[in-house]
Design a protein around this motif. Structure first.
Motif, PDB file in Angstrom:
ATOM      1  N   VAL A 281     -50.785 -44.798  48.752  1.00 16.57           N
ATOM      2  CA  VAL A 281     -51.016 -44.845  50.191  1.00 16.57           C
ATOM      3  C   VAL A 281     -49.810 -45.413  50.931  1.00 16.57           C
ATOM      4  O   VAL A 281     -49.593 -45.128  52.110  1.00 16.57           O
ATOM      5  N   CYS A 282     -48.985 -46.216  50.235  1.00 12.01           N
ATOM      6  CA  CYS A 282     -47.788 -46.776  50.860  1.00 12.01           C
ATOM      7  C   CYS A 282     -46.674 -45.752  51.001  1.00 12.01           C
ATOM      8  O   CYS A 282     -45.655 -46.008  51.656  1.00 12.01           O
ATOM      9  N   GLY A 283     -46.826 -44.570  50.360  1.00 12.30           N
ATOM     10  CA  GLY A 283     -45.820 -43.533  50.449  1.00 12.30           C
ATOM     11  C   GLY A 283     -44.931 -43.415  49.220  1.00 12.30           C
ATOM     12  O   GLY A 283     -44.194 -42.432  49.077  1.00 12.30           O
ATOM     13  N   GLU A 284     -44.991 -44.413  48.324  1.00  3.92           N
ATOM     14  CA  GLU A 284     -44.158 -44.388  47.116  1.00  3.92           C
ATOM     15  C   GLU A 284     -44.797 -43.498  46.051  1.00  3.92           C
ATOM     16  O   GLU A 284     -46.018 -43.329  45.999  1.00  3.92           O
ATOM     17  N   THR A 285     -43.958 -42.892  45.203  1.00  7.24           N
ATOM     18  CA  THR A 285     -44.488 -42.083  44.111  1.00  7.24           C
ATOM     19  C   THR A 285     -45.151 -42.978  43.064  1.00  7.24           C
ATOM     20  O   THR A 285     -44.911 -44.186  43.012  1.00  7.24           O
ATOM     21  N   MET A 286     -45.954 -42.345  42.206  1.00  9.12           N
ATOM     22  CA  MET A 286     -46.728 -43.087  41.221  1.00  9.12           C
ATOM     23  C   MET A 286     -46.261 -42.743  39.807  1.00  9.12           C
ATOM     24  O   MET A 286     -45.847 -41.618  39.530  1.00  9.12           O
ATOM     25  N   ARG A 287     -46.324 -43.737  38.942  1.00  8.50           N
ATOM     26  CA  ARG A 287     -45.957 -43.578  37.540  1.00  8.50           C
ATOM     27  C   ARG A 287     -47.216 -43.694  36.679  1.00  8.50           C
ATOM     28  O   ARG A 287     -48.283 -44.054  37.187  1.00  8.50           O
ATOM     29  N   THR A 288     -47.076 -43.414  35.391  1.00  3.10           N
ATOM     30  CA  THR A 288     -48.225 -43.497  34.490  1.00  3.10           C
ATOM     31  C   THR A 288     -48.155 -44.753  33.633  1.00  3.10           C
ATOM     32  O   THR A 288     -47.084 -45.268  33.328  1.00  3.10           O
ATOM     33  N   GLY A 289     -49.315 -45.217  33.258  1.00  7.16           N
ATOM     34  CA  GLY A 289     -49.438 -46.373  32.379  1.00  7.16           C
ATOM     35  C   GLY A 289     -50.871 -46.462  31.884  1.00  7.16           C
ATOM     36  O   GLY A 289     -51.729 -45.673  32.289  1.00  7.16           O
ATOM     37  N   ASN A 290     -51.140 -47.416  31.024  1.00  6.35           N
ATOM     38  CA  ASN A 290     -52.484 -47.592  30.474  1.00  6.35           C
ATOM     39  C   ASN A 290     -53.146 -48.840  31.051  1.00  6.35           C
ATOM     40  O   ASN A 290     -52.500 -49.877  31.206  1.00  6.35           O
ATOM     41  N   ILE A 291     -54.413 -48.710  31.402  1.00  8.58           N
ATOM     42  CA  ILE A 291     -55.214 -49.859  31.836  1.00  8.58           C
ATOM     43  C   ILE A 291     -56.290 -50.091  30.785  1.00  8.58           C
ATOM     44  O   ILE A 291     -57.046 -49.175  30.438  1.00  8.58           O
ATOM     45  N   GLY A 296     -62.179 -49.075  26.607  1.00 13.55           N
ATOM     46  CA  GLY A 296     -60.977 -48.576  25.944  1.00 13.55           C
ATOM     47  C   GLY A 296     -59.800 -48.443  26.889  1.00 13.55           C
ATOM     48  O   GLY A 296     -59.844 -48.893  28.045  1.00 13.55           O
ATOM     49  N   ASP A 297     -58.728 -47.830  26.421  1.00  9.68           N
ATOM     50  CA  ASP A 297     -57.533 -47.601  27.226  1.00  9.68           C
ATOM     51  C   ASP A 297     -57.700 -46.348  28.080  1.00  9.68           C
ATOM     52  O   ASP A 297     -58.208 -45.326  27.615  1.00  9.68           O
ATOM     53  N   HIS A 298     -57.231 -46.442  29.333  1.00 12.98           N
ATOM     54  CA  HIS A 298     -57.333 -45.317  30.255  1.00 12.98           C
ATOM     55  C   HIS A 298     -55.961 -45.028  30.862  1.00 12.98           C
ATOM     56  O   HIS A 298     -55.413 -45.882  31.571  1.00 12.98           O
ATOM     57  N   PRO A 299     -55.367 -43.835  30.593  1.00 11.81           N
ATOM     58  CA  PRO A 299     -54.122 -43.465  31.268  1.00 11.81           C
ATOM     59  C   PRO A 299     -54.337 -43.454  32.770  1.00 11.81           C
ATOM     60  O   PRO A 299     -55.285 -42.847  33.268  1.00 11.81           O
ATOM     61  N   THR A 300     -53.439 -44.116  33.515  1.00 10.90           N
ATOM     62  CA  THR A 300     -53.653 -44.346  34.943  1.00 10.90           C
ATOM     63  C   THR A 300     -52.337 -44.169  35.709  1.00 10.90           C
ATOM     64  O   THR A 300     -51.275 -44.554  35.236  1.00 10.90           O
ATOM     65  N   TYR A 301     -52.475 -43.565  36.905  1.00 13.67           N
ATOM     66  CA  TYR A 301     -51.340 -43.512  37.827  1.00 13.67           C
ATOM     67  C   TYR A 301     -51.298 -44.812  38.624  1.00 13.67           C
ATOM     68  O   TYR A 301     -52.316 -45.249  39.168  1.00 13.67           O
ATOM     69  N   CYS A 320     -55.625 -40.725  35.340  1.00  9.87           N
ATOM     70  CA  CYS A 320     -54.800 -39.528  35.186  1.00  9.87           C
ATOM     71  C   CYS A 320     -55.642 -38.268  34.999  1.00  9.87           C
ATOM     72  O   CYS A 320     -55.399 -37.237  35.645  1.00  9.87           O
ATOM     73  N   ARG A 321     -56.628 -38.321  34.125  1.00 11.30           N
ATOM     74  CA  ARG A 321     -57.429 -37.128  33.842  1.00 11.30           C
ATOM     75  C   ARG A 321     -58.196 -36.661  35.070  1.00 11.30           C
ATOM     76  O   ARG A 321     -58.290 -35.467  35.342  1.00 11.30           O
TER      77      ARG A 321
END
Length: 497
Positions: A281-291, A296-301, A320-321
């Motif tokens: 929402v701030c306008g910056e692009t998003m990267r991937t990571g795990n939360i 369990g682990d969830h791939p997240t932007y 991500c999914r």
């Protein structure tokens, strides 16, 4: 004894051994059991270590023999350097040598040393002349467009030496496909995966990796031309063998694979569709990571600014999914609607030539930027002039990158909408039925899923603008079609509550 090279189907060692035994019997020599030194298949001129030759010198220096036997003196050595080593070893142990062709040589007297040195020089001259004749023959064959060279069978061509000018019925089309795939934005890793999945092996019978694929695609012979010795096409000579790809496509792939910014990504690297594309929402692009959660682990932007300590404003995350599935379906609908309105096919024909020129220019710009970076440290060059040149080249590089992205998106788009116009608009009444539209949506989805990740990402950037708003409800994932923007409106200035 020594043998220069092995010949398939010929027992040259056995033949020489028989001649030496006959010589020993005639001269009354007693052959020491086991004192036979062989270097079958190792040429004296190759520079390789010859175990048999080295052991012979060691045993001579140890005083184990009185006479050495060989078919001819060149079986001992093919140069003055090795001949001198033999002379020194024999002088120290009072050993002579006797050959079937050249007779007895005693290196201890002047005549023997002279003859041995002369024969060594003549043997070396013959080796050089043979090498020159071979080089001349290879040049003549290349000028005539003939395929020369042996070694491992080139992937994509038949195995038999006489048939190596013919494309392999399975591998040849696969190589052709790989060039088209890479030109359209596909990765080397995806080519390796495809070939491994299909059970296609390298010419040595191994599994494929990205670097193996790169070596195959950079081979100049694939486009029916000779190499200039530096990995480029030799001008003016067309080969007389089957070309697996046209010259323009080969040059496009060559330019892309030599881009200094590329890296070979391991086949196991996890990558998500919207990494570097979706916006916080701030306008910056998003990267991937795990939360990590209890489930369990969830791939997240996540917003790139969350890596900066104390970054102001709100920042958002998305699974991500969930987001990838939403964007995938919206993109398929966007491409379908464009095709339905008969304006979707934006790329008829191959952009290979233009891409080759752009890739080449991009490499030139990057090389020049490196040089200018070095110039900044040179006090003799005005810094203002250097900075201006860097600014101009950087702007040109941005323009080239934009054109390349457009070309890759067009290639992927053309693949998606291929033959869909005929399906949608081929009815006699000129109307599109709901059944046709549903079938098109299914086909587009399947084709989109079959694209390489990079191609899918280029399509997303060409059609959609994706933003993640704060909150937990589904409507916080906002996907806008760029075609729906009003004149003068840009997605960067879209505001959300």
């Amino acid at each position: 004894m020594r043998i220069s090279r092995a010949v398939k189907g010929t027992d040259k060692v056995g033949g020489q051994l028989a001649e030496c035994r006959e010589l020993a019997e005639r001269q009354g020599y007693e052959v020491v059991p086991g004192a036979i030194y062989e270097d079958d298949g190792i040429s004296a001129t190759s520079g390789k270590t010859r175990p048999g030759w080295e052991q012979l010198l060691t045993d001579v220096e140890a005083g184990q023999y009185d006479v050495l036997l060989a078919v001819e003196e060149s079986r001992f050595h093919r140069g003055v350097g090795d001949q001198q080593r033999l002379v020194v070893a024999c002088l120290g142990a009072d050993v002579t040598w006797h050959t079937v062709r050249d007779g007895i040589v005693n290196p201890a007297d002047a005549a023997g040393e002279f003859l041995a040195t002369l024969r060594a020089a003549m043997a070396r001259q013959e080796v050089r002349r043979k090498s020159e004749r071979q080089a001349s023959g290879i040049r003549a064959a290349r000028e005539a467009g003939k395929l020369v060279g042996g070694g491992v069978r080139p992937f994509g061509y038949l195995k038999q030496k006489k048939d190596r000018t013919k494309a392999h019925p399975v591998e040849g089309p696969e190589v052709t496909w790989a060039y088209a795939h890479v030109v359209a934005g596909g990765s080397l890793g995806s080519v390796a995966r495809r070939w491994n999945d299909r059970g296609i092996k390298t010419s040595r019978g191994n599994r494929w990796g990205a670097r193996n694929v790169q070596q195959v695609l950079l081979r100049v012979n694939n486009c029916g031309r000779y190499s200039d010795g530096h990995g480029r096409i030799r001008e003016g000579v067309v080969g007389g063998w089957d070309a697996l790809v046209d010259v323009e496509t080969w040059e496009a792939v060559h330019a892309r694979l030599h881009d200094s910014t590329r890296r070979l990504v391991p086949l196991s690297d996890p990558v998500w569709l919207l990494s570097g594309i979706a916006r916080c929402v701030c306008g910056e692009t998003m990267r991937t990571g795990n939360i990590k959660t209890a489930s369990g682990d969830h791939p997240t932007y996540r917003c790139n600014l969350t890596k900066v300590t104390g970054a102001p404003g709100r920042h958002t995350t998305a699974r991500c999914r969930e987001l990838d599935a939403l964007v995938r379906d919206e993109l398929v609908r966007a491409v379908r609607d464009a095709a339905t309105s008969a304006v979707g096919n934006v790329a008829d024909g191959s952009p290979a030539r233009l891409q080759a020129l752009l890739e080449t220019r991009r490499g030139q710009i990057r090389a020049r930027l490196v040089e200018l970076g070095d110039d900044l440290a040179d006090v003799a060059i005005p810094r203002a002039m250097t900075r201006d040149a860097i600014a101009k080249l950087t702007a040109e590089q941005d323009d080239v990158d934009t054109q390349l992205r457009d070309l890759r998106a067009q290639s992927a788009h053309a693949f998606l909408v291929a033959d869909l116009h005929a399906k949608l608009w081929g009815r006699a009444d000129g109307r599109v039925s709901l059944m046709d539209a549903a079938d098109v949506t299914r086909v587009l989805g399947e084709r989109f899923d079959a694209l390489e990740l990079r191609q899918r990402q280029e399509l997303v950037k060409a059609f959609l603008w994706v933003t993640v708003l704060p909150g937990r409800t589904p409507d916080r994932l906002v996907v806008k079609r760029l075609a729906d923007l009003q004149p003068g409106e840009t997605p960067e200035v879209l505001s959300y509550p």
